[in-house]
Design an enzyme around this catalytic site. Sequence first.
Site, PDB file in Angstrom:
ATOM      1  N   SER A   1      14.959 -42.311 -10.025  1.00  0.00           N
ATOM      2  CA  SER A   1      13.754 -41.543  -9.741  1.00  0.00           C
ATOM      3  C   SER A   1      13.706 -41.338  -8.235  1.00  0.00           C
ATOM      4  CB  SER A   1      12.503 -42.287 -10.217  1.00  0.00           C
ATOM      5  OG  SER A   1      11.353 -41.522  -9.938  1.00  0.00           O
TER       6      SER A   1
ATOM      7  N   CYS B   1       9.299 -38.718  -8.415  1.00  0.00           N
ATOM      8  CA  CYS B   1       7.953 -39.266  -8.570  1.00  0.00           C
ATOM      9  C   CYS B   1       7.157 -39.213  -7.275  1.00  0.00           C
ATOM     10  CB  CYS B   1       8.004 -40.703  -9.093  1.00  0.00           C
ATOM     11  SG  CYS B   1       8.845 -41.855  -7.988  1.00  0.00           S
TER      12      CYS B   1
ATOM     13  N   ARG C   1       2.460 -47.773 -10.345  1.00  0.00           N
ATOM     14  CA  ARG C   1       2.560 -48.663  -9.185  1.00  0.00           C
ATOM     15  C   ARG C   1       1.821 -49.965  -9.488  1.00  0.00           C
ATOM     16  NH1 ARG C   1       1.286 -43.143  -6.311  1.00  0.00           N
ATOM     17  NH2 ARG C   1      -0.259 -43.278  -7.971  1.00  0.00           N
TER      18      ARG C   1
ATOM     19  N   MET D   1      -5.671  -7.216   8.710  1.00  0.00           N
ATOM     20  CA  MET D   1      -5.082  -6.344   9.723  1.00  0.00           C
ATOM     21  C   MET D   1      -5.948  -5.103   9.905  1.00  0.00           C
ATOM     22  SD  MET D   1      -1.032  -6.836   8.955  1.00  0.00           S
ATOM     23  CE  MET D   1      -1.235  -6.640   7.189  1.00  0.00           C
TER      24      MET D   1
ATOM     25  N   LYS E   1       0.832  -1.202   0.000  1.00  0.00           N
ATOM     26  CA  LYS E   1       0.000   0.000   0.000  1.00  0.00           C
ATOM     27  C   LYS E   1       0.869   1.255   0.000  1.00  0.00           C
ATOM     28  CE  LYS E   1      -3.745  -0.327   2.238  1.00  0.00           C
ATOM     29  NZ  LYS E   1      -4.744  -0.487   3.300  1.00  0.00           N
TER      30      LYS E   1
ATOM     31  N   ARG F   1      -3.621   2.939   8.565  1.00  0.00           N
ATOM     32  CA  ARG F   1      -3.895   1.656   7.936  1.00  0.00           C
ATOM     33  C   ARG F   1      -2.635   0.802   7.894  1.00  0.00           C
ATOM     34  NH1 ARG F   1      -7.197   5.034   4.409  1.00  0.00           N
ATOM     35  NH2 ARG F   1      -9.286   4.165   4.124  1.00  0.00           N
TER      36      ARG F   1
ATOM     37  N   ARG G   1       7.187 -49.307 -11.591  1.00  0.00           N
ATOM     38  CA  ARG G   1       7.821 -49.739 -10.345  1.00  0.00           C
ATOM     39  C   ARG G   1       7.416 -51.176 -10.048  1.00  0.00           C
ATOM     40  NH1 ARG G   1       6.243 -46.605  -4.951  1.00  0.00           N
ATOM     41  NH2 ARG G   1       4.412 -47.956  -5.089  1.00  0.00           N
TER      42      ARG G   1
ATOM     43  N   GLY H   1      -8.368  -7.427   4.644  1.00  0.00           N
ATOM     44  CA  GLY H   1      -9.167  -7.621   5.848  1.00  0.00           C
ATOM     45  C   GLY H   1      -8.466  -8.288   7.001  1.00  0.00           C
TER      46      GLY H   1
ATOM     47  N   GLY I   1      12.137 -40.950  -4.967  1.00  0.00           N
ATOM     48  CA  GLY I   1      10.853 -41.179  -4.305  1.00  0.00           C
ATOM     49  C   GLY I   1      10.807 -40.334  -3.041  1.00  0.00           C
ATOM     50  N   THR I   2      10.418 -39.078  -3.206  1.00  0.00           N
ATOM     51  CA  THR I   2      10.574 -38.128  -2.092  1.00  0.00           C
ATOM     52  C   THR I   2       9.577 -38.343  -0.957  1.00  0.00           C
ATOM     53  OG1 THR I   2       9.256 -36.551  -3.388  1.00  0.00           O
ATOM     54  CG2 THR I   2      11.661 -36.335  -3.480  1.00  0.00           C
ATOM     55  N   ASN I   3       8.499 -39.100  -1.196  1.00  0.00           N
ATOM     56  CA  ASN I   3       7.607 -39.412  -0.067  1.00  0.00           C
ATOM     57  C   ASN I   3       8.360 -40.220   0.985  1.00  0.00           C
ATOM     58  OD1 ASN I   3       5.620 -38.202  -1.579  1.00  0.00           O
ATOM     59  ND2 ASN I   3       4.552 -40.092  -2.092  1.00  0.00           N
ATOM     60  N   ASP I   4       8.916 -41.371   0.572  1.00  0.00           N
ATOM     61  CA  ASP I   4       9.633 -42.219   1.522  1.00  0.00           C
ATOM     62  C   ASP I   4      10.978 -41.620   1.909  1.00  0.00           C
ATOM     63  OD1 ASP I   4       7.626 -44.012   1.765  1.00  0.00           O
ATOM     64  OD2 ASP I   4       8.581 -45.655   0.683  1.00  0.00           O
TER      65      ASP I   4
ATOM     66  N   GLU J   1      15.098 -43.559  -2.461  1.00  0.00           N
ATOM     67  CA  GLU J   1      14.123 -43.217  -1.425  1.00  0.00           C
ATOM     68  C   GLU J   1      14.637 -43.512  -0.023  1.00  0.00           C
ATOM     69  OE1 GLU J   1      10.575 -45.647  -2.040  1.00  0.00           O
ATOM     70  OE2 GLU J   1      11.773 -47.067  -3.188  1.00  0.00           O
TER      71      GLU J   1
ATOM     72  N   ARG K   1      -3.866  -1.500  -5.925  1.00  0.00           N
ATOM     73  CA  ARG K   1      -3.066  -2.711  -5.758  1.00  0.00           C
ATOM     74  C   ARG K   1      -3.491  -3.693  -6.839  1.00  0.00           C
ATOM     75  NH1 ARG K   1      -5.932  -4.364  -0.018  1.00  0.00           N
ATOM     76  NH2 ARG K   1      -8.036  -4.635  -0.819  1.00  0.00           N
TER      77      ARG K   1
ATOM     78  N   HIS L   1      -2.225 -42.605   2.470  1.00  0.00           N
ATOM     79  CA  HIS L   1      -2.717 -43.453   1.375  1.00  0.00           C
ATOM     80  C   HIS L   1      -3.935 -42.810   0.712  1.00  0.00           C
ATOM     81  CE1 HIS L   1      -5.302 -46.690  -0.298  1.00  0.00           C
ATOM     82  NE2 HIS L   1      -4.150 -47.154  -0.762  1.00  0.00           N
TER      83      HIS L   1
ATOM     84  N   TYR M   1      12.972 -34.453 -15.147  1.00  0.00           N
ATOM     85  CA  TYR M   1      11.512 -34.410 -15.174  1.00  0.00           C
ATOM     86  C   TYR M   1      10.953 -34.496 -13.764  1.00  0.00           C
ATOM     87  CZ  TYR M   1      11.450 -39.486 -14.342  1.00  0.00           C
ATOM     88  OH  TYR M   1      11.620 -40.748 -13.799  1.00  0.00           O
TER      89      TYR M   1
END
Length: 893
Positions: free
Chosen positions: A781, A848, A578, A111, A30, A100, A634, A109, A783-786, A762, A356, A472, A868
């Site tokens: 690849s 993945c 999977r 603050m 602002k 303000r 996999r 809205g 496996g960033t979850n595990d 992983e 804005r 899951h 990728y």
Amino acid sequence: MTVLSDKLVYRFGDGRADGSADMKNLLGGKGANLAEMSRLGLPVPPGFTITTEVCSWYNANGKTYPEGLREEVEAALKEVGEKAGGVFGDPENPLLVSVRSGARVSMPGMMDTVLNLGLNDETVKGLMKRTDDERFAYDSYRRFIQMYGDVVLGVEHHLFEDILEDFKQSKGVELDTELDAADWRDIIGRYKELVEEETGKPFPQDVHEQLWGAITAVFESWNSPRAITYRRLHDIPGDWGTAVNVQSMVFGNMGDDSATGVAFTRNPSTGERKIYGEFLVNAQGEDVVAGIRTPQPLTEEARREAGNPLPSLESLMPEVFRELVDIFHKLEAHYRDMQDVEFTIQNGKLWILQTRAGKRTAKAALKIAVDMVDEGLITREEAVLRIEPSALDQLLHPTIDPAAERHVLATGLPASPGAASGEIVFDSDEAERLNGLGHKVILVRVETSPEDIHGMHAAQGILTTRGGMTSHAAVVARGMGTPCVSGAGTISVDYKAGTMTAGGGVLKAGDWITIDGSTGEVLKGRVPMVQPELSGDFATLMEWADSVRRMKVRTNADTPHDAKTAREFGAEGIGLCRTEHMFFEADRIMAVRQMILAETEEERRRALDRLLPMQRNDFIGIFTEMAGLPVTIRLLDPPLHEFLPQEEADIAELAEVMGVDTDKVRRRVDELHEFNPMLGHRGVRLGITYPEIPEMQARAILEAAIEVKHRSGEAPLVEIMVPLVLARKELDIVAERIHAVAEQVMNEAGERIDYMVGTMIELPRAALMANRIAETAQFFSFGTNDLTQTALGISRDDAAKFLGEYISRGIFETDPFVSIDAEGVGQLVRMGAERGRATREGIKLGVCGEHGGDPASIDFFEDVGLDYVSCSPFRVPIARLAAAQATLRRRAS
């Protein structure tokens, strides 16, 4: 320690300003825009901005102000008075100001704001003389007491409203405008009595005390619960702080030639190049949003379309309207974006209070971006950077009608976007049965397992009381494009009674509920929906994004339907297929169980022979949809006990089919039970102990690929992925069997096809040993979850119980299962990539896990240089756009 600049207060107005638009970090959005508009020569009431650094100092130094601030404020306030023609606190000619907030990004809205500051029992008389309007002066004073009492002194807003409503009732009037000056004086007296009752102190008459009270309230509001929640939802760092803008008041409530309004330079819902907004004659800004009076449309066209009998600004004040339209054009040309403008007309003179970048729907954002390219305002690259990738969810899923009434029963985690209504059902078999009869159902479970896959597929939406954003239920629902709310812990499910308790009531199977997977809300009954629609603007912008994107975007897909959906959304292959989900299908689960319970290799191979044609057909369907594109499959990953029956009736059925005693089946189920199955006998470990399993799968994969090549003339680029590898030797053993089977299949078919064998990274050890593993692996690849679970030692299904506290205390900035923990887990990804490339130059690298569809994580993967990302089908457009933006940011840096 907060470091302060030499200058703490920046002035603006009267065609000059100390700041500019590029100082948002210091002046807030602002303040920077007020300065910029002043520089443009627009009619901006004079004022000054106290920087965000002061807010940070205030919070870091025991809620005190830095030395010299008061003197800078006093000097700036004096200059504002000179420009505005008034003196702060002068009983004859008082200067009134607004106070303000203004953070560097818009937080509408969230603050606090105080208007008409500087009024007291004496200065109100000066205002009355100056304006020759007693009613206006006392109306302004009562507004100030009400707002200051609420925002600064902590007196509940409704207590003031109760006094006002009771007074109007006693006078037999309905509207505020029907009250005269004497009425307002009476109400002011009652307001002041209320303040003293509630606070123990009289309403402050010292205008400087008022000013510093309001400045402090704005800084305090940065850490109000609603502001903290907004920052968390929009990933706004807590250490940014807010600026404070003190500005000379202009009044829209000085008679019929005065007004106040809010306008968007384009329609924020559709993106059409039409002025959109409303105004009120003889009113102040808060009246427009308070809903007490019906606002009037700005344009004649909007008035006709709405059938509004009230006159438009265009017809009521044509000269002012033309000036306002000219300013809109000037603002759009200068900022090169759609603007949200607040304005006031005082005695026929137009004042611009704020501009804005306007908030807009995803549909409008796309149209505005594409139109502005056509208009020559912005480049294609700028258009790509303008769209928030996650906002595309609005275009891909049904959403709840914004006008619909919401009866919220509970709130969980927004696990899979979109909204759905249906009958409550607690059992997957029942969900499938009812779906077959044409019923719409919401599957409600404490948590889901792979055995629920048929019920999840049949349901319109999924609700679980346990589990996080990567549980899951969440992962499978996102893959299907099915709305899901997970971790709704305030809901209690009683399977036996067929009931769920929520929101203080009990609902039973067959009752209707609605879930909003974009907000996490669980709503009672059927709630109206808005169906998604993809416009030509969507296709245009995605084409521009693809033209600059470096990383490829694949999909996680386990069925031909998922593969087809993802390809329609622009997927460039499959990064994760999977195979275990296929094993749970009703026509093959019995053969899978027979294979697991077999006591000899020969028995296992017989069971696998029955599975082979089914598995081959699965792959033929997927390869057909992805002909000519890479498909990463996999091999079997979960521990075997997940496929075995747990209920006595299912155990008895399996024993009968196999011709064995139920005790034998039960004993085998117990033998396979694991205390920590996530780190147990799964992944590559299954392939080493039961080599016939990966042999069957490799044969099914390669026979299917050759069949699709024969049918279409184009083979998929097959990538066989061995999961959970921690050492090269493990991969050597399984890869050797895959290559042997591949040779057999190709010799039998008299046809050769290209294929690759690689692994999922992983486990932390796999990232550390990536240079050795890459001697065998042809691709990685991540496996960033595990990898996140094993690196952090946190179960994603249990994390919801404490992650909120970790985020609020700053241990994590965001949920590490949603956005990659770049400092920790991310370094394992970076290390694995660098070490893999050091051994095998040009090794294909992808991701993945669920992070493959998260824009912040995609930005990190671009920095690492992965080839990728892969994500669920409905997140493919989001990933395409996020990857393009990541490329553009790297080019600019």
